[in-house]
Design an enzyme around this catalytic site. Structure first.
Site, short mmCIF file in Angstrom:
data_model
loop_
_atom_site.label_atom_id
_atom_site.label_comp_id
_atom_site.label_asym_id
_atom_site.label_seq_id
_atom_site.Cartn_x
_atom_site.Cartn_y
_atom_site.Cartn_z
N LYS A 192 42.21 49.19 57.43
CA LYS A 192 41.38 49.76 57.11
C LYS A 192 39.97 49.13 57.39
O LYS A 192 39.42 49.52 58.16
CB LYS A 192 41.86 49.56 55.67
N GLN A 198 43.34 44.51 48.42
CA GLN A 198 44.66 44.32 48.42
C GLN A 198 45.86 43.91 47.34
O GLN A 198 46.39 43.28 46.36
CB GLN A 198 45.40 44.29 49.40
N ASP A 207 37.55 51.01 45.24
CA ASP A 207 39.38 51.26 45.28
C ASP A 207 39.75 52.59 44.08
O ASP A 207 40.56 53.59 43.44
CB ASP A 207 40.25 50.51 44.25
N1 GUN Z 1 48.14 48.77 47.50
C1 GUN Z 1 49.00 49.87 47.78
N2 GUN Z 1 47.97 50.98 47.83
C2 GUN Z 1 46.70 50.62 47.69
C3 GUN Z 1 45.38 51.03 47.76
O1 GUN Z 1 44.81 51.78 47.72
N3 GUN Z 1 44.68 49.55 47.31
C4 GUN Z 1 44.43 48.88 47.42
N4 GUN Z 1 43.57 47.91 46.84
N5 GUN Z 1 45.80 48.72 47.35
C5 GUN Z 1 47.43 48.23 47.34
#
Ligand code: GUN
Length: 291
Positions: free
Chosen positions: A52, A96, A119
């Site tokens: 990311k 995350q 998100d």
């Molecule tokens: N864990 C698995 N997928 C995601 C996501 O799209 N965002 C976040 N913050 N954590 C995750």
């Protein structure tokens, strides 16, 4: 059969975002800035967050990675989030998931300012999404919708089976596919661990979106001809022939289902790269809203 090439499409989207960023900079507007918080040192989470942050650089965003010890208290994490909420330079940020057991995911997600919640996990954004109001759509469902739009896949009146009901993928994509929108208007069924006779549902589906996490679960004899398959599964399977010690497998027996499907996403190179592109898109939107 047509492969839905998420890698290629995500590169196109990133190019579009990069162009918008350069135009912003020429106009002396703010450079988008994404922050990512990671708690602990889970290998898969570090890999995702790493890509990311790398993608931010590719499109000309600023990025900040905040890495915290797995033993951090919930209070300290909430303080950190509050700082990000207040920092005018940060347009959007993510925490995350999953978080260590001693930290309440609910309290953490609730503490994120919905305007910076790129998100789309905050109840305000989830509710607004469900009501078809402007919101941040969670990156994975957003990526699936973008793929459906750009490949011009017909969804209206189709039977769409979503396998999985997580807050991140299954539930939001079930809502979105049934909405009165160009990518929606489908008749949606959400299957989960208590669903009986799943094969009857898979055989009846025109579109299957699988977010189950069981490698190669969906076999060719479970689907009808010309089905559209969107495979959200990403499971690490031990593989000693691979230098990394594992291979990534989706929920779908790709080699065999490929022969029957109308459209199909590969794993890797399908939904995964789209998720990152849509997180960038959400961050750009967050920044543009402040203009
Ligand atoms: N864990 C698995 N997928 C995601 C996501 O799209 N965002 C976040 N913050 N954590 C995750």
């Amino acid at each position: 059969m047509k492969i839905l090439d998420g890698k290629k499409l995500s590169n196109t989207l990133k190019e579009e975002i990069k162009k918008e960023v350069s135009e912003r900079l020429i106009q002396k507007k703010k450079q988008p800035h994404l922050a990512a918080v990671i708690v602990g040192d889970d290998g898969a989470s570090l890999t995702y967050v790493g890509s990311k942050v790398r993608s931010c650089k590719q499109v000309g965003f600023l990025s900040t990675l905040i890495q915290l010890k797995s033993t951090i208290s919930e209070k300290k994490l909430l303080n950190q989030i509050n700082k990000l909420n207040k920092n005018p330079d940060i347009d959007g940020f993510i925490v995350q998931l999953p978080l260590p057991k001693h930290i309440s995911e609910e309290r953490v997600l609730l503490s994120i300012d919905p305007k910076k919640d790129v998100d789309g996990f905050h109840p305000t954004n989830f509710g607004r999404m469900a009501l078809e109001l402007p919101s941040f759509i969670p990156a994975t469902p957003f990526g699936i919708i973008e793929m459906i739009k750009r490949y011009n896949i017909k969804t209206s009146g189709k039977n769409c089976l979503v396998i999985g009901r997580s807050n991140i993928v299954g539930r939001p994509i079930s809502i979105l596919m049934s909405q009165k929108k160009s990518y929606g208007n489908a008749t949606v069924t959400t299957a989960h661990s208590k669903t009986k006779n799943l094969i009857k549902l898979t055989l009846n589906a025109d579109i299957i979106i699988s977010a189950l996490g069981i490698p190669e679960f969906l076999k060719a004899n479970m689907v009808k001809k010309n089905v559209v398959i969107i495979d959200v599964g990403i499971t690490r399977v031990i593989d000693n022939t691979n230098p990394r010690g594992y291979t990534i497998k989706g929920d779908v027996d790709f080699t065999n289902v490929l022969k029957k499907a109308g459209f199909i996403t590969p794993v890797p190179g399908g939904v995964g790269p789209m998720t990152i592109a849509m997180l960038l898109k959400n961050t750009l939107i967050a920044c543009q809203r402040k203009d």
